[in-house]
Motif scaffolding. Structure first.
Motif, PDB file in Angstrom:
ATOM      1  N   ALA A  23      -3.740  10.516  10.905  1.00 56.84           N
ATOM      2  CA  ALA A  23      -3.142  10.880  12.229  1.00 56.84           C
ATOM      3  C   ALA A  23      -1.588  10.352  12.335  1.00 56.84           C
ATOM      4  O   ALA A  23      -0.803  11.148  12.871  1.00 56.84           O
ATOM      5  CB  ALA A  23      -3.858  10.069  13.185  1.00 56.84           C
ATOM      6  N   ARG A  24      -1.644   9.336  11.561  1.00 65.79           N
ATOM      7  CA  ARG A  24      -0.059   8.796  11.662  1.00 65.79           C
ATOM      8  C   ARG A  24       1.051   9.662  11.022  1.00 65.79           C
ATOM      9  O   ARG A  24       1.998   9.896  11.300  1.00 65.79           O
ATOM     10  CB  ARG A  24       0.078   7.479  11.071  1.00 65.79           C
ATOM     11  CG  ARG A  24       0.864   6.538  11.621  1.00 65.79           C
ATOM     12  CD  ARG A  24       0.624   4.981  11.462  1.00 65.79           C
ATOM     13  NE  ARG A  24       0.600   4.541  10.029  1.00 65.79           N
ATOM     14  CZ  ARG A  24      -0.764   4.055   9.609  1.00 65.79           C
ATOM     15  NH1 ARG A  24      -1.502   3.866  10.282  1.00 65.79           N
ATOM     16  NH2 ARG A  24      -0.589   3.698   8.046  1.00 65.79           N
ATOM     17  N   VAL A  25       0.405  10.060   9.884  1.00 62.49           N
ATOM     18  CA  VAL A  25       1.417  10.953   8.862  1.00 62.49           C
ATOM     19  C   VAL A  25       1.593  12.131   9.539  1.00 62.49           C
ATOM     20  O   VAL A  25       2.527  12.769   9.562  1.00 62.49           O
ATOM     21  CB  VAL A  25       0.954  10.970   7.588  1.00 62.49           C
ATOM     22  CG1 VAL A  25       1.672  12.090   6.792  1.00 62.49           C
ATOM     23  CG2 VAL A  25       0.749   9.607   6.687  1.00 62.49           C
ATOM     24  N   TRP A  26       0.597  12.892  10.110  1.00 60.62           N
ATOM     25  CA  TRP A  26       0.385  14.002  10.882  1.00 60.62           C
ATOM     26  C   TRP A  26       1.598  13.937  12.044  1.00 60.62           C
ATOM     27  O   TRP A  26       2.250  15.008  12.044  1.00 60.62           O
ATOM     28  CB  TRP A  26      -0.755  14.577  11.532  1.00 60.62           C
ATOM     29  CG  TRP A  26      -0.895  15.776  12.085  1.00 60.62           C
ATOM     30  CD1 TRP A  26      -0.858  16.006  13.189  1.00 60.62           C
ATOM     31  CD2 TRP A  26      -0.827  16.952  11.337  1.00 60.62           C
ATOM     32  NE1 TRP A  26      -0.794  17.261  13.550  1.00 60.62           N
ATOM     33  CE2 TRP A  26      -0.810  18.104  12.322  1.00 60.62           C
ATOM     34  CE3 TRP A  26      -0.785  17.568   9.888  1.00 60.62           C
ATOM     35  CZ2 TRP A  26      -0.809  19.591  11.977  1.00 60.62           C
ATOM     36  CZ3 TRP A  26      -0.762  18.633   9.650  1.00 60.62           C
ATOM     37  CH2 TRP A  26      -0.810  19.640  10.707  1.00 60.62           C
ATOM     38  N   GLY A  75       4.162  11.890  11.923  1.00 65.60           N
ATOM     39  CA  GLY A  75       5.226  12.030  11.234  1.00 65.60           C
ATOM     40  C   GLY A  75       5.830  13.356  10.844  1.00 65.60           C
ATOM     41  O   GLY A  75       6.904  13.572  11.054  1.00 65.60           O
ATOM     42  N   LEU A  76       4.995  14.088  10.219  1.00 67.33           N
ATOM     43  CA  LEU A  76       5.144  15.320  10.024  1.00 67.33           C
ATOM     44  C   LEU A  76       5.749  16.308  11.116  1.00 67.33           C
ATOM     45  O   LEU A  76       6.651  17.060  11.122  1.00 67.33           O
ATOM     46  CB  LEU A  76       3.951  16.058   9.296  1.00 67.33           C
ATOM     47  CG  LEU A  76       3.465  15.750   7.887  1.00 67.33           C
ATOM     48  CD1 LEU A  76       2.458  16.194   7.558  1.00 67.33           C
ATOM     49  CD2 LEU A  76       4.859  16.318   7.013  1.00 67.33           C
TER      50      LEU A  76
END
Lengths: 209, 268
Positions: B38-41, B43-44
């Motif tokens: 979820a965190r990287v999403w 960020g994206l």
């Protein structure tokens, strides 16, 4: 997946190939019918562990995974489904990880280990043991040249076949096999040297015990 | 696909030492920590824009939808099976057979849901409606306001050449540029900082960062995102005329952009 020995990889491979997506009539510009978000949801964990096994440290993994998916976002329309999605994704991971390591060389092993072993005092015992094991694994893998390391991790940890690995790394099958042989020798030697042949379990399975 | 020549995996090799086996197990079990996906999403979404990658809301409840879809399918199958049971029972005229059929149906339905609802991590395509990813477009650095026709034509020619070069690459290949990932990271950082500045109300700083990005990465991957932010920053700075000129140029260049609707709204 002729080998079928490692069940964890079949989870990753289950949705690759596009058949599952096209049967719903949902076809995107990727040519295999998956949208960017679907690719992300299905393969985030694969990208993450691939990067970690390629030497990207835990603290850099999120940033690096983000870079991988930015490239994937841009390149997905060009992915024509000529190879498996995971092998294509791994190619992106390999290039991004190589760049990252070149731009920011790995911290000295001793410092890395210290961080992994001491940096999380509040962790429960099981987590601490896992972190120790991972730190040791990273030290051992760091002793294997990058290209051999990639083959080794794909074969031994991801459970890919030789042909899939050859495709992912764009190398001949014979090269994949010879890298695997060399990597196994290096892995065994580094394990003996770093973990110690005499008392392997005490180091790898937790010093607190 | 022949794998006859593949050796056995080390984990299945009895001669491997305990230490090696333990390390291999650690490697096999490697998984992202909870929340990383979820965190990287997020960020994206911060870098590419939520609209361009499919929307954060759609992502958040994709698993819920998958579960619902699975449940619906199971129910549907159950209804069909129930009809069959009823017809068979009516034809045979046997109450006992109907009871048996109902029992079979119940056990079949019990067995189904876990199998159907399993791929939560990999939502079904139908359950996650998302706009298609950005096509690989190359944007020449847009000038201030609308470019003069000659410059525009030149830019068009350049774009075509770049697109053709991109298309000539084999599918799945990343451009061979030596430092592509490093440059991508820099480009990404600039966009992220510009977005943050804009969210904090510092449109001037955002514009400076975006101009720098345009100077450093004229053919960058994130040109659409950069231009979208620039238009928003100009609007917030009260430079409405520039904003709408840039918006018009953007829409000419990228009529089908995932950002088009937003740009249209901003440019007005």
């Amino acid at each position: 997946m002729a080998n079928g020995g490692l069940s964890h990889s079949s989870v990753v491979h289950a949705r690759v190939g596009g058949d599952g997506a096209t049967e719903t009539g949902h076809t995107g510009p990727s040519g295999v019918g998956m949208t960017f978000e679907e690719v992300y949801r299905a393969h985030f964990a694969f990208v993450w562990r691939s990067l970690r096994r390629l030497g990207i440290r835990e603290e850099d993994a999120a940033d690096t995974a983000q870079e991988v998916f930015i490239v994937v976002h841009r390149k997905l329309p060009e992915f024509a489904g000529r190879s498996k999605l995971t092998t294509w994704l791994y190619g992106v991971c390999f290039r991004v990880a190589s760049e990252r390591r070149r731009a920011r060389p790995r911290a000295p092993l001793a410092a890395q280990e210290a961080e992994a072993l001491v940096g999380r005092p509040a962790d429960p015992a099981a987590t601490a043991e896992r972190n120790q094991g991972l730190a040791m694994l990273e030290r051992v893998l760091d002793r294997i040249p990058d290209e051999q390391r990639a083959v080794f991790c794909l074969f031994e940890l991801e459970g890919m076949t030789g042909e899939e690995i050859a495709e992912a790394l764009e190398i001949p099958l014979g090269t994949a096999y010879s890298r695997l042989r060399l990597a196994r020798v290096a892995f065994s030697a580094a394990t003996t040297e770093l973990v110690g042949a005499a008392a392997p379990r005490t180091v790898v399975r937790g010093r607190s015990a | 696909m022949s794998t006859v020549r593949d050796p056995a995996r080390l984990v299945a090799d009895a001669s491997v030492s305990d230490a090696e086996l333990a390390l291999l197990r650690h490697g096999i079990d490697m998984a992202p920590p909870s929340g990383a996906e979820a965190r990287v999403w997020r960020g994206l979404a911060g870098v590419l824009g939520a609209a361009a990658i499919g929307g954060a809301a759609a992502a958040a409840d994709a698993s819920t939808k998958t579960a619902t879809t699975a449940a619906t399918k199971v129910t549907g199958a159950g209804v069909t099976a129930a009809k069959v049971v009823a017809v068979v029972a009516a034809l045979a005229g046997l109450a006992g057979l109907a009871a048996l059929g109902a029992k079979l149906l119940a056990s079949a339905n019990q067995a189904r849901p876990p199998a159907a609802a399993a791929p939560v991590a990999a939502p079904e395509p139908a359950a996650a409606p998302a706009p298609p990813p950005l096509p690989p477009q190359e944007l020449p650095p847009p000038g201030e306001g609308a470019p003069p026709p000659s410059a525009h034509a030149k830019a068009e020619a350049k774009t075509k050449a770049q697109t053709m070069r991109a298309a000539a690459r084999p599918a799945g290949a990343t451009p061979p540029a030596a430092s592509s990932a490093g440059r991508l990271r820099e480009e990404t950082t600039l966009i992220r900082e510009a977005r943050q500045a804009l969210r904090q109300g510092d449109a001037a700083r955002a514009l400076r960062l975006l101009d720098e990005g345009r100077r450093l990465f004229p053919a960058g991957v994130l040109q659409q995102e950069r231009e979208r932010l620039a238009i928003e920053a100009l609007t917030k700075s009260g430079r409405a005329a520039e904003a709408s000129a840039r918006a018009a140029a953007f829409l000419r260049k990228y009529p089908d952009s995932p950002h088009a609707a937003e740009i249209r709204a901003l440019g007005r």
